[in-house]
Design a protein around this motif. Structure first.
Motif, PDB file in Angstrom:
ATOM      1  N   GLY A 265       2.297  -1.237  -6.159  1.00 44.60           N
ATOM      2  CA  GLY A 265       1.327  -0.240  -5.712  1.00 44.60           C
ATOM      3  C   GLY A 265       0.937   0.732  -6.808  1.00 44.60           C
ATOM      4  O   GLY A 265      -0.262   0.938  -7.087  1.00 44.60           O
ATOM      5  N   LEU A 266       1.921   1.347  -7.493  1.00 45.30           N
ATOM      6  CA  LEU A 266       1.602   2.324  -8.530  1.00 45.30           C
ATOM      7  C   LEU A 266       0.974   1.672  -9.766  1.00 45.30           C
ATOM      8  O   LEU A 266       0.013   2.230 -10.317  1.00 45.30           O
ATOM      9  N   PRO A 267       1.456   0.518 -10.259  1.00 48.35           N
ATOM     10  CA  PRO A 267       0.743  -0.129 -11.368  1.00 48.35           C
ATOM     11  C   PRO A 267      -0.709  -0.453 -11.026  1.00 48.35           C
ATOM     12  O   PRO A 267      -1.602  -0.268 -11.853  1.00 48.35           O
ATOM     13  N   LEU A 268      -0.950  -0.923  -9.811  1.00 50.92           N
ATOM     14  CA  LEU A 268      -2.318  -1.210  -9.394  1.00 50.92           C
ATOM     15  C   LEU A 268      -3.148   0.057  -9.333  1.00 50.92           C
ATOM     16  O   LEU A 268      -4.295   0.096  -9.802  1.00 50.92           O
ATOM     17  N   THR A 269      -2.585   1.128  -8.791  1.00 48.80           N
ATOM     18  CA  THR A 269      -3.310   2.399  -8.705  1.00 48.80           C
ATOM     19  C   THR A 269      -3.643   2.929 -10.096  1.00 48.80           C
ATOM     20  O   THR A 269      -4.760   3.414 -10.347  1.00 48.80           O
ATOM     21  N   GLN A 270      -2.677   2.851 -11.003  1.00 49.93           N
ATOM     22  CA  GLN A 270      -2.919   3.354 -12.347  1.00 49.93           C
ATOM     23  C   GLN A 270      -4.055   2.593 -13.030  1.00 49.93           C
ATOM     24  O   GLN A 270      -4.917   3.185 -13.685  1.00 49.93           O
TER      25      GLN A 270
END
Length: 457
Positions: free
Chosen positions: A421-426
């Motif tokens: 989730g966070l890698p995709l958001t970044q």
């Protein structure tokens, strides 16, 4: 053609052009000076003849006295002819002089005026109008400037030999200096040739650190650092992905093999199928997350105007439906004073909604308390979204790895999710030329802040 050869050729042509131009100027200046000098000598000889023959009246009487015809000749192969007021020849230094050219030059001239002309071949001539006792005489003097032409020939030969010798020296100097100038480039090329995917940690030498080659080496080193980081991220991603994919596949395969071997009743078979379905759903969710991550790195359609408040509203609706018992609060911060559409930015609404949904989902997943979402302007051209929770928080070491794909903190073990989730958001935020920052402390919750460039209000 090699750069060294190009530099040598251009250097040689430029220097040779300057040298030939300078040599041509010297030769022309010398030729012009020789012609002027010899014209002055011819004029002096004509004046001397007038003073010795016309002024004493020797031509008027036709008696030269003790003066012989060739006594006036002081120049090599000199010829003197004097015409009287009636246009008749009164004196000639030799009988074999071709007077046709002189007669063609007869005409009214100002007294004392000198006119120069060519008399054939290298012979140069002048005509001088001389007035005596109210009568106009015309004096023609011609000669061959043998000494002047010899000196000019020697100068031309000297310039030619000098230019040929200088050309050889220029070629050698151009070859040497071009090689010396390109030696750092050859060194950088050799060093770059030794770098491969297995030793991306090596760097190029930056030389003196000040010239353009040092800047080129720094640019290569920056690129190598990015490639090294990308390769490390890829290796880490592949390692985690293979592990994460292996677990549900192993579970699914083992369950089906067990069911095939031991399940003899319908209830046992249904239980095995339920476990298999859970493993298949987990595998499907992980695969969809990996595809979403790849999509964020791929080519996106052209950005259009997007309302960030609508994206945040949709993300809140999804998380409220997923976590019906969790409290979500939405607040608006500073707004621009202009009366226009606010919270507008160029982007992709689907990706922005996904990014905000991931932040809200993480906050709701790990927090037992309320989740606060704030939307505001931070300056006239920057939008800010802040999502805060009251979860267990993250340690500094966990924060340093939080953007690595498939990485999961210690507190996330046993909870649903894949660490994507966070890698995709970044990556979505970066594709929109924004910035994502997480601040957290153990036991104090986590705050995720996103800054995005806004459309002018």
């Amino acid at each position: 053609m090699l750069i060294r050869n190009k530099l040598m050729l251009r250097f040689t042509l430029v220097v040779l052009a300057i040298q030939v131009s300078f040599s041509a100027f010297i030769y022309y200046f010398n030729a012009s000076t020789r012609a002027q000098r010899f014209e002055h000598r011819l004029g002096t000889s004509a004046t001397l003849a007038a003073r010795l023959l016309i002024r004493p009246g020797k031509l008027a009487t036709g008696q030269l006295g003790s003066l012989r015809r060739r006594d006036l000749l002081t120049l090599p192969d000199e010829q003197i002819s004097i015409y009287g007021p009636d246009g008749g020849l009164r004196y000639s230094s030799a009988d074999n002089i071709d007077q046709a050219l002189n007669r063609a030059r007869l005409g009214p001239l100002q007294p004392g005026r000198l006119l120069s002309f060519r008399a054939g071949g290298r012979r140069e001539a002048v005509s001088l109008s001389y007035e005596h006792d109210g009568k106009q005489y015309t004096i023609f003097v011609s000669a061959d400037d043998q000494v002047g032409w010899a000196r000019q020939y020697q100068l031309g030969l000297l310039l030619l030999l000098g230019n040929v010798g200088a050309l050889a020296l220029i070629i050698l100097a151009g070859w040497y200096f071009a090689g010396a100038a390109l030696a750092p480039v050859a060194r950088i090329s050799r060093q770059a040739g030794r770098i491969s995917a297995t030793n991306l940690g090596r760097r190029l030498s930056e030389g003196n650190g000040r010239d353009e080659l040092a800047q080129l080496a720094r640019a290569f080193n920056t690129m190598l650092a990015g490639l090294e980081q990308a390769f490390e991220s890829q290796r880490s991603f592949l390692a985690h992905a293979s592990h994460e994919l292996r677990t549900p596949l192993t579970t699914l395969t083992g369950t089906l093999e067990t069911a095939l071997a031991y399940d003899a009743t319908l209830p046992d078979a249904r239980e095995s199928l339920a476990h298999s379905l859970d493993a298949a759903r987990h595998l499907q969710g992980l695969t969809n997350s990996l595809l979403a991550l790849a999509k964020a790195d791929g080519t996106l359609p052209p950005f259009g105007p997007v309302r960030l408040d609508e994206c945040l509203g949709q993300a809140l609706d999804f998380t409220r439906a997923k976590y019906p018992g969790r409290e979500f609060r939405l607040a608006f911060g500073t707004l621009p004073a202009a009366e226009a559409d606010v919270f507008m930015l160029p982007g992709n609404a689907e990706l922005l909604t996904t990014a905000l949904l991931n932040l809200l989902d993480n906050a709701a997943k790990y927090s037992a308390g309320p989740v606060l979402a704030e939307l505001a302007y931070e300056g006239p051209t920057t939008l800010r979204v802040r999502v805060s929770d009251a979860g267990p928080g993250l340690s500094p070491d966990e924060l340093s790895h939080i953007y690595e794909p498939l990485y999961r903190a210690a507190g996330a073990m046993g909870r649903p999710g894949y660490g994507l989730g966070l890698p995709l958001t970044q990556r979505i935020v970066r594709r929109h030329e924004g910035r994502l920052e997480l601040t957290s402390a153990v036991g104090q919750g986590t705050t995720a802040t996103v800054w995005l460039p806004a459309s002018p209000v």
